[in-house]
Design an enzyme around this catalytic site. Structure first.
Site, PDB file in Angstrom:
ATOM      1  N   GLU A 283      11.379  -2.789  11.805  1.00 22.14           N
ATOM      2  CA  GLU A 283      11.027  -1.687  10.921  1.00 22.14           C
ATOM      3  C   GLU A 283      10.014  -0.786  11.643  1.00 22.14           C
ATOM      4  OE1 GLU A 283       9.442  -3.409   7.301  1.00 22.14           O
ATOM      5  OE2 GLU A 283      10.369  -1.858   6.093  1.00 22.14           O
TER       6      GLU A 283
ATOM      7  N   LYS B 182      -2.094  -8.214  -8.159  1.00 21.24           N
ATOM      8  CA  LYS B 182      -2.946  -8.080  -6.977  1.00 21.24           C
ATOM      9  C   LYS B 182      -2.442  -6.908  -6.133  1.00 21.24           C
ATOM     10  CE  LYS B 182      -3.847  -9.292  -2.423  1.00 21.24           C
ATOM     11  NZ  LYS B 182      -3.894  -7.853  -2.152  1.00 21.24           N
ATOM     12  N   PRO B 183      -3.129  -5.757  -6.215  1.00 23.56           N
ATOM     13  CA  PRO B 183      -2.724  -4.608  -5.385  1.00 23.56           C
ATOM     14  C   PRO B 183      -3.133  -4.822  -3.930  1.00 23.56           C
ATOM     15  CG  PRO B 183      -4.474  -4.004  -6.964  1.00 23.56           C
ATOM     16  CD  PRO B 183      -4.304  -5.487  -7.048  1.00 23.56           C
TER      17      PRO B 183
ATOM     18  N   TRP C 152       0.810  -1.225   0.000  1.00 26.29           N
ATOM     19  CA  TRP C 152       0.000   0.000   0.000  1.00 26.29           C
ATOM     20  C   TRP C 152       0.839   1.269   0.000  1.00 26.29           C
ATOM     21  CZ3 TRP C 152       1.666   2.624   4.133  1.00 26.29           C
ATOM     22  CH2 TRP C 152       2.177   1.889   5.205  1.00 26.29           C
ATOM     23  N   ASN C 153       2.145   1.169   0.274  1.00 25.90           N
ATOM     24  CA  ASN C 153       2.881   2.432   0.487  1.00 25.90           C
ATOM     25  C   ASN C 153       3.243   3.160  -0.810  1.00 25.90           C
ATOM     26  OD1 ASN C 153       4.845   0.520  -0.058  1.00 25.90           O
ATOM     27  ND2 ASN C 153       6.264   1.245   1.500  1.00 25.90           N
TER      28      ASN C 153
ATOM     29  N   SER D 222      -5.015  -4.348  -0.435  1.00 23.51           N
ATOM     30  CA  SER D 222      -6.447  -4.095  -0.207  1.00 23.51           C
ATOM     31  C   SER D 222      -6.713  -2.677   0.293  1.00 23.51           C
ATOM     32  CB  SER D 222      -6.995  -5.089   0.816  1.00 23.51           C
ATOM     33  OG  SER D 222      -6.882  -6.383   0.298  1.00 23.51           O
TER      34      SER D 222
ATOM     35  N   GLU E 272      10.979  -7.917  -3.152  1.00 19.69           N
ATOM     36  CA  GLU E 272      11.397  -6.609  -2.623  1.00 19.69           C
ATOM     37  C   GLU E 272      10.785  -6.517  -1.239  1.00 19.69           C
ATOM     38  OE1 GLU E 272      13.431  -4.519  -3.862  1.00 19.69           O
ATOM     39  OE2 GLU E 272      13.540  -4.987  -5.998  1.00 19.69           O
ATOM     40  N   LEU E 273      11.584  -6.750  -0.207  1.00 19.61           N
ATOM     41  CA  LEU E 273      11.015  -6.945   1.132  1.00 19.61           C
ATOM     42  C   LEU E 273      11.377  -5.799   2.083  1.00 19.61           C
ATOM     43  CD1 LEU E 273      11.752 -10.780   1.224  1.00 19.61           C
ATOM     44  CD2 LEU E 273       9.735  -9.598   0.346  1.00 19.61           C
TER      45      LEU E 273
ATOM     46  N   CYS F 198      10.134   1.480   2.436  1.00 23.86           N
ATOM     47  CA  CYS F 198      11.084   0.417   2.764  1.00 23.86           C
ATOM     48  C   CYS F 198      12.510   0.942   2.845  1.00 23.86           C
ATOM     49  CB  CYS F 198      10.996  -0.677   1.709  1.00 23.86           C
ATOM     50  SG  CYS F 198      11.185  -0.001   0.064  1.00 23.86           S
TER      51      CYS F 198
ATOM     52  N   GLY G 141       6.669  -6.233  -0.494  1.00 19.83           N
ATOM     53  CA  GLY G 141       5.913  -6.191   0.752  1.00 19.83           C
ATOM     54  C   GLY G 141       6.794  -6.616   1.905  1.00 19.83           C
TER      55      GLY G 141
END
Ligand code: NAP
Length: 485
Positions: free
Chosen positions: A386, A180-181, A156-157, A183, A255-256, A289, A233
């Site tokens: 984080e 899949k974006p 979402w960011n 929610s 990409e975490l 991130c 995510g």
């Protein structure tokens, strides 16, 4: 403006060129984090809808992969132009669902367009090799082909640009996609469907499904027609996706999460470091991130840095993203605010001092004050976790060796930053830091031309740069024999 925005705000899924609801008719509410108001709904799709989207993408792949790179580049350039022609409307939609300032949202949409243009060009440079043959009567070719259907899951960011980094190389290389974006911010993802439809991508090439994350994710990971999963995510979800793709041995790009350190040495230009620190910490309210999670400042400039950073943080204008002059919007939801409060309470109970902010903002809701905590120590939770909020913990260090060791003391390895005026130190520290992205005397470094991606538990693979298209390609070795030469 609102009318243009609503054109992109689709409350349906895009499957095989059609806008459809979930089979069950169920929906998910989408909330504006600045007001707490529901702005609309999107379908709560699951396994069956995802399977249909994958089958549509597979059917489209057979003709899409046969189009020329030039043809695909022309369509991608049209897509770039369509995004830029509608930059304000797309940015406004992004602010409404995500909360960031309009200026940042406009920047993100511009970045999305830039990724599309970059890959329109890179797609035309997917070269193979002709290899000198060890046999007189045979020739060796190495060719590159699109992997097939890809599944893309995004957070979402950065609801627009995270998809741009995936759709750009996928479409340019001849792959088809099921996306899949997140929610909480599905409209910027669904807007890609509107744009692709309008510029003329064939049906089934791009499909967008919203809904139950684990059902959609499981189908994407386990369906043998999907040949690659690309995910941005959290590290936690990324690890489960890697496990789930093992059964069908798919390519994966991850990409975490990150835990970026920001080092300031005694010989640094402090004002420049503070300017970089503000950008690297408070952009998107600290919810990126690559946001600085830990500041490490050398003893000789520690007090001066804390004082200047705190003064600059206090000057940031907090407000709704669409309000003129806003620099920091709300956090995404109440859970995010609670996490920030917990981390601050943990720090202050262990000797941390509030040098700026520290509480919810007077605006209420999920607005939070830009915060600076001095006297940070390695036993505080943000050494390992984080933050994902506007909180800057500042640790003190004495030697270069100690700073590099502290900076590397994490399972993450995405972005890091350091400020120094000494060239030798710049190289020593750059080579000592185990991170995929290093900013030297710069706090914002992402650009489409450079490879973006983490080391260690921050991820696998690169997005951007010429490297970013490789993961969407299979390499094929062809030996042509019997040439009778
Ligand atoms: P998240 O909880 O991992 O969610 C990301 C996406 O995965 C969302 O679309 C989510 O769907 C989906 N998802 C959740 N559970 C799933 C499952 N079991 N199977 C399949 N999909 C699943 O992360 P987030 O909170 O949205 O984003 C913040 C994280 O992203 C941070 O850790 C940040 O560092 C990282 N991030 C990394 C980069 C990078 O480039 N390295 C960039 C941006 C963000 P729902 O929304 O429906 O739950």
């Amino acid at each position: 403006m609102l009318q243009k925005t609503s054109h992109f705000m689709r409350q349906a899924n895009f499957i095989d060129g059609a806008w459809v609801n979930a089979d069950s008719g169920q929906t998910i509410d989408v909330v504006n984090p600045a007001s707490g108001q529901t702005i609309g709904t999107v379908p709560k799709a699951g396994t069956a809808e995802t399977r249909r989207a994958i089958e549509a993408a597979e059917a489209a792949f057979h003709s899409w992969k046969k189009t020329s790179a030039d043809h695909r580049a022309k369509l991608l350039r049209k897509l770039h132009d369509a995004i830029m022609d509608n930059q304000d409307a797309l940015a406004e939609l992004l602010v409404m669902e995500q909360g960031k300032s309009f200026a940042e949202a406009k920047g993100e949409v511009g970045m999305s367009a830039a990724y599309i243009l970059w890959y329109a060009e890179e797609g035309r440079r997917v070269y193979g090799d002709v290899v000198p043959s060890p046999w007189a009567d045979r020739r060796i070719l190495v060719t590159k082909e699109p992997v097939g259907v890809i599944g893309a899951i995004t957070p979402w960011n950065f609801p627009s640009s995270m998809l741009a980094r995936k759709l750009g190389p996928a479409l340019a290389s001849g792959c088809t996609a099921v996306a899949k974006p997140a929610s909480q911010t599905p409209y910027s993802g669904l807007a890609w469907g509107v744009l692709c439809e309008e510029v003329g991508f064939p049906k089934g090439v791009v499909n967008i499904v919203t809904g139950a994350a684990s059902e959609i994710g499981d189908e994407l990971c386990q369906n043998p027609l999907v040949r690659k999963i690309t995910f941005t995510g959290s590290t936690e979800v990324g690890k489960t996706l890697i496990e789930k793709t093992a059964g069908t041995v798919k390519k994966v790009s991850m990409e975490l999460g990150g835990n970026a350190p920001f080092l300031v040495f005694d010989d640094a230009d402090i004002d420049r470091a503070v300017e970089g620190a503000i950008a690297a910490k408070y952009r998107n309210s600290g919810q990126t991130c690559v946001c600085t999670n830990r500041f490490f400042v050398q003893a000789g400039v520690y007090e001066a840095f804390v004082e200047k950073l705190s003064a600059a943080a206090e000057r940031l204008k907090v407000g709704p993203g669409l309000e003129e002059g806003t620099q920091q919007g709300p956090l995404i939801d109440e859970k995010a605010v609670e996490k920030v409060e917990e981390l601050i309470a943990d720090a202050t109970s262990k000797g941390g001092k509030l040098a700026a902010g520290g509480s919810r903002h007077a605006l209420g809701g999920t607005f939070f004050q830009p915060t600076v905590i001095s006297n940070a120590t390695p036993d505080m939770r943000f050494m390992k976790e984080e933050i994902f909020g506007p909180v800057a913990p500042v640790f003190r260090f004495e030697t270069e060796e100690e700073a590099v060791k502290l900076a590397n003391d994490t399972v993450f390895g995405l972005a890091c930053y350091f400020y120094t005026g000494d060239l030798g130190r710049a190289f020593r520290v750059m080579e000592g830091l185990k991170y995929g992205l290093v900013g030297v005397n710069e706090g914002i470094i992402t650009t489409v031309e450079a490879p973006f991606g983490g080391l260690k538990e921050s991820g696998l693979g690169k997005e951007g740069g010429h490297q970013g298209i490789e993961d969407y390609l299979d390499t094929k070795y062809v030996c042509i024999g019997g040439l009778g030469l």
